[in-house]
Write a protein that holds these residues in place. Structure first.
Motif, short mmCIF file in Angstrom:
data_model
loop_
_atom_site.label_atom_id
_atom_site.label_comp_id
_atom_site.label_asym_id
_atom_site.label_seq_id
_atom_site.Cartn_x
_atom_site.Cartn_y
_atom_site.Cartn_z
N GLY A 1 0.79 -1.22 -0.12
CA GLY A 1 0.01 0.15 0.02
C GLY A 1 0.90 1.18 0.04
O GLY A 1 2.15 1.25 0.22
N ARG A 2 0.22 2.46 -0.23
CA ARG A 2 0.80 3.70 -0.28
C ARG A 2 1.62 4.10 1.03
O ARG A 2 2.58 4.56 0.97
CB ARG A 2 -0.12 4.72 -0.67
N ASP A 3 1.04 3.64 2.19
CA ASP A 3 1.59 3.86 3.52
C ASP A 3 2.68 2.84 3.97
O ASP A 3 3.01 2.94 5.06
CB ASP A 3 0.55 4.08 4.26
N LEU B 1 5.63 1.04 5.16
CA LEU B 1 7.20 1.53 5.54
C LEU B 1 7.21 2.92 5.66
O LEU B 1 8.31 3.49 5.44
CB LEU B 1 8.16 1.00 4.75
N ALA B 2 6.20 4.03 5.92
CA ALA B 2 6.25 5.25 5.85
C ALA B 2 7.16 5.63 6.87
O ALA B 2 7.96 6.81 6.42
CB ALA B 2 4.70 5.71 6.38
N GLU B 3 7.46 5.22 7.84
CA GLU B 3 8.19 5.62 8.85
C GLU B 3 9.64 5.53 8.48
O GLU B 3 10.82 6.38 8.61
CB GLU B 3 8.12 4.97 10.40
N LEU B 4 10.01 4.56 7.61
CA LEU B 4 11.27 4.64 6.92
C LEU B 4 11.64 5.52 6.02
O LEU B 4 12.52 6.20 5.57
CB LEU B 4 11.71 3.09 6.34
N ASP B 5 10.42 5.59 4.90
CA ASP B 5 10.67 6.78 4.06
C ASP B 5 10.62 8.11 4.59
O ASP B 5 11.61 9.02 4.12
CB ASP B 5 9.03 6.87 3.27
N ALA B 6 10.09 8.32 5.73
CA ALA B 6 10.30 9.64 6.50
C ALA B 6 11.82 10.34 6.95
O ALA B 6 12.00 11.35 7.35
CB ALA B 6 9.53 9.88 7.77
N LEU B 7 12.60 8.77 6.86
CA LEU B 7 13.97 9.39 7.20
C LEU B 7 14.84 9.84 6.27
O LEU B 7 15.69 10.37 6.20
CB LEU B 7 14.76 8.10 7.64
N GLY B 8 14.00 10.06 4.90
CA GLY B 8 14.76 10.67 3.81
C GLY B 8 15.16 11.91 3.89
O GLY B 8 16.39 12.43 3.73
N PRO B 9 14.41 12.97 4.56
CA PRO B 9 14.61 14.30 4.68
C PRO B 9 15.62 14.26 5.87
O PRO B 9 16.33 15.24 5.78
CB PRO B 9 13.25 14.79 5.09
N VAL C 1 7.33 0.62 12.61
CA VAL C 1 7.32 0.86 11.12
C VAL C 1 5.93 -0.03 10.76
O VAL C 1 5.92 -0.99 10.92
CB VAL C 1 8.44 0.48 10.23
N ARG C 2 5.01 0.99 10.04
CA ARG C 2 3.81 0.28 9.58
C ARG C 2 3.99 -0.58 8.23
O ARG C 2 4.92 0.05 7.61
CB ARG C 2 2.95 1.36 9.29
N LYS C 3 3.63 -1.77 8.16
CA LYS C 3 3.64 -2.32 7.22
C LYS C 3 1.90 -2.58 6.39
O LYS C 3 1.13 -2.48 7.14
CB LYS C 3 3.95 -3.83 7.30
#
Length: 257
Positions: A147-149, A151-159, A243-245
Motif C-alpha cells: 500500500g501507499r503507506d 514503511l512510511a516511517e522509513l520513508d520519513a528518514l529521507g529528509p 514501522v507500519r506495513k
C-alpha cells in the motif's frame, strides 16, 4: 531526470543480491509470529506447473515446504545475479527473462506468482497480459504488492539524511494495494484481496541503517549520525523503532476466454 522503475531495478539488482537481502533482513523484526513467506505459502496452490516471475533470491522456496510430488517449479528473473541464486533452489528450472516477454507457450502453467515485483516494471499491464497468456484456463494468479503507506516511517528518514529519493514510491510505478486489484480484474476473474497483518518493531539502530544504505548507497558520516540520532530517540521513547506495513496478496483466476 527521474529513473524509470526498470532502470532503478537494474541499478539495484542486476549485479548483486545484497540490496534485496538487506531489505528482507529488516522484516525479521515483524510482530506477526507467522512470517511473510509462511503466510504466503499457505495461500498458494502448489501443484502442477508453477511459475514465479521475478523470483529474486528464491527465498520463498527456502521457507515453504514443497510437495514431494506433483509440483514442477519454474523461476525467472531479469537479473543475472538473482538467477545465480535461483539455481540453488533444488529441482527448479531457472530462466533469465523479461516479465513482459515470457519465453513460454500459451497455457503452460497452473499457477503464476508475482511476489513484490510488478512495481519494478515500466509496463505492468503488459506483464499481466503475459501472465494470463501462460496460465491455463482456471489457473491461479497470486500477486503481492504494498500500500501507499507501507514503511512510511522509513520513508520519513529521507529528509533526515537529505535523500528525498529514499521513499519507495519515488522510483516505482503506480502499482499499489489500492490500484492493483482493478488492474488485475481487467485480465482475470474472481479477484480477491487479503492483507498480511504485520508491523516492524526494530530494537536496534543498525538494521535500519543497513536498510537505508541498501536504498541509497553508503551513508556519509553525517547522514549516519542524523539517522542514528532519530532512530535511537524513537527506540528510547517507544521501546523499538516501529514501522507500519501494508502488504496484500491479490488472487485471481484465469478465465476460459
Amino acid at each position: 531526470m527521474t529513473a524509470t522503475p526498470s532502470a532503478r531495478a537494474v541499478s539495484q539488482y542486476a549485479t548483486t543480491t545484497g540490496n534485496l537481502t538487506a531489505r528482507m533482513a529488516l522484516h525479521a523484526y515483524g510482530t506477526n509470529p507467522q512470517g511473510w513467506f509462511a503466510w504466503l505459502g499457505e495461500r498458494l496452490p502448489l501443484a502442477g506447473d508453477v511459475l514465479e516471475v521475478g523470483a529474486g533470491t528464491g527465498e520463498l522456496w527456502r521457507r515453504v515446504d514443497r510437495p514431494a510430488t506433483g509440483l514442477r517449479l519454474t523461476l525467472t528473473d531479469f537479473s543475472p545475479a538473482m538467477c545465480d541464486r535461483l539455481r540453488e533452489v533444488p529441482g527448479a528450472r531457472v530462466q533469465r527473462c523479461d516479465a513482459t516477454h515470457l519465453p513460454y507457450a500459451d497455457a503452460a502453467f497452473d499457477t503464476v506468482i508475482a511476489n513484490h515485483m510488478l512495481y519494478h516494471l515500466d509496463d505492468p499491464d503488459a506483464a499481466l497480459v503475459e501472465f494470463a497468456r501462460v496460465l491455463r484456463p482456471g489457473g491461479r494468479l497470486a500477486v503481492a504488492v504494498n500500500g501507499r503507506d507501507h514503511l512510511a516511517e522509513l520513508d520519513a528518514l529521507g529528509p533526515v539524511i537529505d535523500r528525498f529519493d529514499l521513499a519507495v514510491g519515488s522510483h516505482q510505478n503506480d502499482v499499489t494495494a489500492e490500484t492493483t486489484p482493478a488492474r488485475i480484474a481487467a485480465h482475470f476473474a474472481d479477484v480477491t484481496v487479503e492483507r498480511y497483518p504485520d508491523e516492524l518493531a526494530v530494537p536496534a539502530v543498525e538494521p535500519v541503517l543497513a536498510y537505508l544504505a541498501s536504498m541509497v548507497g553508503p551513508l556519509t558520516a553525517a547522514q549516519e549520525s542524523a539517522a542514528r540520532d532519530m532512530v535511537q530517540a524513537r527506540i528510547e521513547a517507544d521501546g523499538a523503532f516501529r514501522v507500519r506495513k501494508h502488504t496484500v496478496l491479490i488472487s485471481a483466476v484465469r478465465g476460459s476466454r
